[in-house]
Design an enzyme around this catalytic site. Structure first.
Site, PDB file in Angstrom:
ATOM      1  N   HIS A 106      82.378  -1.846 -78.906  1.00 33.65           N
ATOM      2  CA  HIS A 106      82.259  -0.502 -79.485  1.00 33.65           C
ATOM      3  C   HIS A 106      82.549  -0.576 -80.981  1.00 33.65           C
ATOM      4  CE1 HIS A 106      82.197   3.881 -79.530  1.00 33.65           C
ATOM      5  NE2 HIS A 106      83.248   3.833 -80.327  1.00 33.65           N
ATOM      6  N   ASP A 142      84.491   5.351 -73.543  1.00 33.51           N
ATOM      7  CA  ASP A 142      85.170   4.506 -74.530  1.00 33.51           C
ATOM      8  C   ASP A 142      86.688   4.666 -74.459  1.00 33.51           C
ATOM      9  OD1 ASP A 142      82.562   3.975 -75.353  1.00 33.51           O
ATOM     10  OD2 ASP A 142      82.617   5.529 -76.898  1.00 33.51           O
ATOM     11  N   CYS A 705      74.079 -11.754-147.972  1.00 34.76           N
ATOM     12  CA  CYS A 705      75.521 -11.969-147.805  1.00 34.76           C
ATOM     13  C   CYS A 705      75.984 -13.283-148.407  1.00 34.76           C
ATOM     14  CB  CYS A 705      75.908 -11.883-146.335  1.00 34.76           C
ATOM     15  SG  CYS A 705      74.952 -12.964-145.266  1.00 34.76           S
TER      16      CYS A 705
END
Length: 901
Positions: A106, A142, A705
Site C-alpha cells: 500500500h 488497509d 584602458c
C-alpha cells in the site's frame, strides 16, 4: 512456499520477476482481463516465464465469492498470496485460505491515507514524509497488521509521478521481495496498526477535484500536484472546465503577461513565458506548466489565451497523406483497437511505456521525425498527434516565436534592427517603471533611440532568472561540451552579423568602423571561440596526502561554477569587454547578469538577441541597461550574485568592492584605471617606436584602458621622436567613424569630452608645453584634437592621472639612466600595462622584470590576445581577463577526501 501473485501493472510484473529471481515458487498469477486485446504487464511477464495466468473480471459478486473462481484458486494449494498492486476486491476466503495468508503493498504510511488514492492524498495534505507499507490483509480496508514500512521525504514540488518513480516503485518492489523472504524465514513481524492518526481518504474522481480558491497558494499547489495527472484538478475559465498540471510554488516576483480572470480567485491568473501563475487567497503564487481543455486537448500553459499554431489548418502533401495511414497503423498496433481522428491515446489505455514506443516508432517509420514525449502528452487525440508530426516533419516547432520591439534604422548601407529594452529570461521587456533614456551618436550628438532604464526590480527579476537557470534549468544540467557547442554557435552568429555589430558599435561608441570590425567585434568572436574550447577541459587534481593507516586516502579537487555572476562593463569597448568577461564566465558554467555602460548599451542588447538565436536557455544571459548608481549598486548588494566582475574607474571599483564586502562577501575581480608607462630608449627602432607610440596613445581615440598614459623618451632622441609624431598627427583624418578612410573618430560622450578639455587646461596651467591639440575640433560632433604635451614633470597632475583620451604625455629622461627612468615609471598607484622599446635584449628583459604592471609590451604595444591573461597590479585592480587564468575568476575549488581500505 507456493506463492500466488494477485495484482496488475508494471509494478506487479517487477515484483513477480524478483520473487522468481529470489528462488520462490510462483504457482499462479491472477490479474485483470485484457484491455482492448492488450494483456496487463503482469500477465505478459508470467507468460514469458511459463507461469499459469488467470484473468478474472471479478472475484466476488455481492460480496460472495464466484464459485468457479474460488475453486480454480483453491486447486493451486497456495501457501502465500502476494498482492503488489491490486485494484480488485478479493474475498475473505481467498485472503485467509493460504497457510501464511496474504500480504499487500500500500503506497502510504499506514494508518494514514487508507484507500485507493493514497499517493494523491499524501501530496494534497502537504505531508512532509511519504512512504509505503507492506501489511497483512484482513477484512478491513488497509487496516491489517503491518509487516514493514519504508519512509522518504517529500520534495516541495513533488508530483504523484515523481514520488512514485523516485521511491514508491523501486523501493516498493525491493520491499515486497524482502517481506516474502521474512515470511519464508519465519521472521516476519505483525504490528497492529494504531487508530491514532488514521485516515480514510476517498477515491478521487473528476467531479470531486474542483479547485477551492479560498485556500492558500501552498494548499492550491498541493491540491493540483496531488491530482496530477489523474484525475486532474480543474477550475472554470470563461465557462469552460480547465485542468491544471505541472504545479510549482512560484517564489519569484509576479511575472508580466496576459491576465486571465478566474471566478473565485483573489487575483487574475497571469499567462507568461513559462506557464500560468495562479494566486492563492494569501496573495502568494503557484505556477502551472500545462492546461487541458474540456475536449481533452492539452497545451503549454504559456499559450493559454494566445494564438496557437497547432490549431492552424494544414494542407497536406501526398507523402503526408501516406504518413497518416502509417501513423494510424502504429496507433492500432499499440492500442489494439480501430483508430479514427477522435481516438484518444490515453483514454484508449496507453501508458508511459507506450509513449516511449510511439515516439520511437514515429522516428523509425516516418523519415526520422523526432518527437519529445511531451508532444504525445500535448496531442492526445489522433488528429492532433498527426498534425504535430506533420509540423515536426516540416521543422515547425510549437514554441512561441522570438519577437520583440525593435528600432529599425538604415545606416552604413545596411538595415539595422536594434533591440532597446531590458533583456531578462530570454525576453526583451520595458523597465518595470517604463523609464527610458536616449542613447546618443557622438558623431553628431543625435539620438539613436530610446533605451529602457532598468530599476532595482529589473535587477531582481534578472537575478531570479539567472539563479533558476543555474540551479534548476537546462544550463545547470548541461554537459560541458554541449555548453561549448552553444558558445561556438553564438560566435558563428556574431561573425555572420559582424558588419551589423560593428556599425552599431561605431554609432553608439564612436569607434572607427574598421577598428570596430577588426577589434571590437573581431576579438569578441575570437574570445567566445577560445573559451568555448575550454568548456570541457576544466579539470581538478589528485593530491597525495598522509594516509590514515591502516586505511588509505584519496584527495581530489573539483573546479565548480560559482553561480550567478554580475558583470559591469565600460563604454570604450562595449562588446569586447562583454566578451572578455562573459565568455569565461559561461565556459565555467555560470549564469550572467550584465550591465552595459549606460552610454553604450546597443551592441550588448544586439548580442542578447543573437544568444536566443544560438539556443541559450532562458535565464543564462541577462542584459540590464541603466545607471551605475542604480543597476551597478544593485549588483553589488544583491545576495544571490556570488561573483562580480567590473571594468571601469578606480574610485568606482573601490565603491563596488566595499559594497560587495558588506552585502555577502561576493568574489570580485576589478580591472581599473591605468597610467601605463612606455619607455623609449635611444637604441630602439625609431620608426617602429613612433608608429607604435602613436598607436599606444591614439588607438580607439585614446579610450583604451592600456593606453600609454606617459611616454618616457631618452633625451638624445626626444626631439626627433616628437618631430616624427607631429608629422604623423598631421596625416590623421578626423571625421565620421563610418567613413572607411577615417583614422580618428569622436569621443564617446559629451561629459568625457569636457573632462578632456579640463585635463588639458590643467596641463597648461601646471607649466607643461602644449605642442598641439588640447581642444575640441571645430566641427559638429564630439571630436577632440589629437594632443601632445612635452616638458611634463613628475609632480604634474597630467603625469599622474589618466586622461583616457587622445593625449600624449612626453617626459624626457637622461641618456643611460635606466634605473632612474624605471623608478619614475613605477612611481604610480597604477599598474595595468607598460612598454619598452630597445634593441638591447638584456635591457628589455631587465625593464620587463622591473616594471610593476600586469602586462609588459617589448617593441610592440596593444598586442593583446585571447590566450594571454590580462589584468593589473596595485590600484589598477586584481583578477584576470582572457587566457586560462580568466576561468579561475569564475570557478571555485572544492577538495574531496575519501578514505578506503
Amino acid at each position: 512456499m507456493r506463492i500466488a501473485v494477485i495484482g496488475q501493472s508494471l509494478f506487479g510484473a517487477e515484483v513477480f520477476r524478483l520473487l522468481r529471481k529470489d528462488g520462490h515458487e510462483v504457482v499462479g498469477v491472477f490479474t485483470v482481463p485484457d484491455i482492448n486485446g492488450k494483456a496487463d504487464p503482469l500477465a505478459q511477464a508470467a507468460v514469458t516465464e511459463g507461469v499459469p495466468v488467470y484473468k478474472y473480471k471479478r472475484w466476488q459478486l455481492k460480496k460472495v465469492a464466484v464459485p468457479e473462481v474460488l475453486e480454480e484458486y483453491r486447486s493451486l494449494k497456495v501457501d502465500l498470496n502476494v498482492l503488489p498492486f491490486c485494484s480488485q476486491f478479493i474475498p475473505d476466503q481467498v485472503i485467509n485460505m493460504p497457510k501464511h495468508k496474504t500480504i499487500i503493498y500500500h503506497p502510504s504510511l499506514l494508518p494514514r491515507h487508507r484507500g485507493a488514492s493514497a499517493i494523491n492524498w499524501t501530496l494534497m495534505c502537504g505531508d512532509k514524509s511519504a512512504g509505503f507499507s507492506v501489511f497483512w490483509a484482513d477484512d478491513g480496508l488497509d487496516t491489517g497488521p503491518v509487516l514493514l514500512q519504508r519512509k522518504t521525504f517529500v520534495e516541495p514540488n513533488e508530483t504523484v509521478d515523481s514520488l512514485y518513480n523516485r521511491f514508491l516503485f523501486p523501493e516498493g518492489v525491493k520491499a515486497m521481495g524482502e517481506a516474502v523472504q521474512l515470511i519464508a524465514d519465519g521472521k516476519a513481524p505483525s504490528i497492529t496498526q494504531p487508530e491514532e492518526g488514521a485516515t480514510y481518504d476517498p477515491l478521487l474522481k473528476k467531479d470531486k477535484v474542483e479547485i477551492n480558491w479560498g485556500q492558500s497558494a501552498q494548499e492550491i499547489h498541493n491540491f493540483i500536484r496531488g491530482n496530477d495527472k489523474v484525475p486532474g484538478a480543474w477550475t472554470t475559465i470563461n465557462g469552460e472546465r480547465i485542468t491544471f498540471f505541472g504545479s510549482r510554488v512560484w517564489e519569484r516576483l509576479p511575472p508580466r503577461g496576459l491576465e486571465v480572470p478566474i471566478t473565485g480567485a483573489s487575483k487574475p491568473a497571469i499567462v507568461h513565458r513559462t506557464g500560468m501563475v495562479l494566486y492563492g487567497a494569501d496573495g502568494k503564487m503557484v505556477n502551472v506548466s500545462q492546461v487541458q481543455f474540456a475536449s481533452g486537448k492539452m497545451i503549454p500553459a504559456s499559450k493559454f489565451g494566445k494564438d496557437d499554431s497547432s490549431t492552424q489548418e494544414l494542407t497536406l502533401t501526398a507523402e503526408e497523406e501516406t504518413m497518416a495511414n502509417t501513423l494510424r497503423t502504429v496507433w492500432k498496433g499499440i492500442l489494439n483497437i480501430d483508430v479514427d481522428e477522435t481516438t484518444d491515446f490515453f483514454k484508449a489505455g496507453a501508458g508511459s511505456m507506450d509513449v516511449v514506443r510511439l515516439v520511437e516508432e514515429v522516428r523509425e517509420k516516418c523519415n526520422d521525425i523526432r518527437l519529445q514525449t511531451e508532444d504525445v502528452y500535448m496531442n492526445t487525440t489522433f488528429d492532433d498527434f498527426f498534425k504535430c508530426v506533420v509540423r515536426r516533419g516540416r521543422g515547425i516547432e510549437d514554441k512561441e516565436p522570438f519577437t520583440f520591439d525593435a528600432v529599425k534604422l538604415r545606416k552604413n548601407n545596411m538595415d539595422l534592427t536594434l533591440p532597446h529594452q531590458v533583456f531578462i529570461d530570454n525576453a526583451f521587456m520595458d523597465a518595470s517603471n517604463g523609464d527610458t533614456y536616449n542613447t546618443i551618436n557622438p558623431t553628431d550628438e543625435s539620438v539613436i533611440c530610446k533605451v529602457s532604464k532598468a530599476t532595482v526590480e529589473d535587477v531582481n527579476r534578472a537575478v531570479e532568472a539567472a539563479k533558476e537557470a543555474f540551479e534548476e534549468g537546462e544550463w545547470g544540467r548541461m554537459n560541458a561540451r554541449d555548453r561549448g557547442v552553444l558558445m561556438f554557435r553564438l560566435a558563428d552568429l556574431m561573425e555572420q552579423h559582424a558588419e551589423e555589430l560593428a556599425t552599431i558599435e561605431s554609432m553608439d561608441s564612436g569607434a572607427v568602423y574598421t577598428l570596430a570590425l577588426k577589434t571590437h567585434v573581431g576579438m569578441s568572436i575570437q574570445t567566445f571561440r577560445y573559451f568555448a574550447g575550454w568548456c570541457d577541459k576544466i579539470q581538478g587534481l589528485t593530491i597525495p596526502i598522509n594516509n590514515a593507516r591502516p586505511s588509505k586516502n584519496l584527495t581530489y579537487t573539483k573546479r565548480e561554477p560559482i553561480g550567478v555572476c554580475g558583470i559591469v562593463v565600460p563604454w570604450n569597448y562595449p562588446l569586447m569587454m562583454l566578451a572578455w568577461k562573459m565568455a569565461a564566465c559561461l565556459a565555467a558554467g555560470n549564469t550572467v547578469v550584465l550591465k552595459p555602460a549606460q552610454v553604450t548599451p546597443l551592441t550588448a542588447l544586439k548580442f542578447a538577441e543573437l544568444s536566443v538565436e544560438a539556443g541559450f536557455p532562458p535565464g543564462v544571459i541577462n542584459i540590464i541597461p541603466g545607471s551605475g548608481s542604480v543597476v551597478g549598486q544593485a549588483f553589488s548588494e544583491h545576495p544571490n550574485i556570488r561573483k562580480l566582475g567590473f571594468t571601469g574607474s578606480t574610485p568606482i571599483g573601490k565603491t563596488i568592492m566595499e559594497s560587495c564586502a558588506k552585502a555577502n562577501l561576493k568574489k570580485v575581480s576589478l580591472e581599473l584605471g591605468g597610467k601605463s608607462p612606455l619607455i623609449i630608449f635611444s637604441d630602439c627602432d625609431l620608426e617602429k617606436a613612433v608608429r607604435m607610440g602613436m598607436s599606444s596613445v591614439y588607438f580607439n581615440k585614446g579610450e583604451n584602458c592600456i593606453a600609454a598614459g606617459r611616454l618616457f623618451v631618452e633625451e638624445s632622441i626626444h626631439d626627433e621622436f616628437l618631430e616624427r609624431v607631429l608629422v604623423e598627427i598631421s596625416k590623421m583624418k578626423i571625421g565620421d567613424p563610418l567613413d572607411r578612410s577615417t583614422d580618428h573618430g569622436p569621443q564617446n560622450h559629451r561629459a568625457h569630452m569636457e573632462k578632456l578639455v579640463e585635463f588639458c587646461d590643467i596641463g597648461v596651467k601646471e607649466g607643461a608645453t602644449l605642442v598641439t591639440g588640447g581642444k575640441q575640433v571645430d566641427m559638429p560632433g564630439l571630436f577632440f584634437q589629437p594632443t601632445v604635451f612635452t616638458d611634463v614633470e613628475d609632480h604634474m597632475m597630467i603625469a599622474i592621472e589618466e586622461s583616457f583620451g587622445p593625449v600624449m604625455i612626453i617626459s624626457k629622461f637622461q641618456d643611460g639612466d635606466v634605473e632612474g627612468v624605471l623608478r619614475r615609471a613605477n612611481n604610480t598607484e597604477f599598474g595595468l600595462a607598460s612598454g619598452v622599446f630597445t634593441k638591447n635584449i638584456d635591457k628589455a628583459l631587465h625593464v620587463a622584470d622591473t616594471l610593476q604592471a600586469g602586462t609588459v609590451f617589448i617593441n610592440t604595444y596593444n598586442k593583446t590576445d585571447v590566450a594571454a591573461p590580462f589584468g593589473g597590479f596595485k590600484q589598477s585592480g586584481f583578477g584576470k581577463d582572457l587566457g586560462q587564468e580568466a576561468l579561475l575568476e569564475y570557478l571555485k575549488t572544492k577538495s574531496v577526501t575519501v578514505e578506503y581500505n
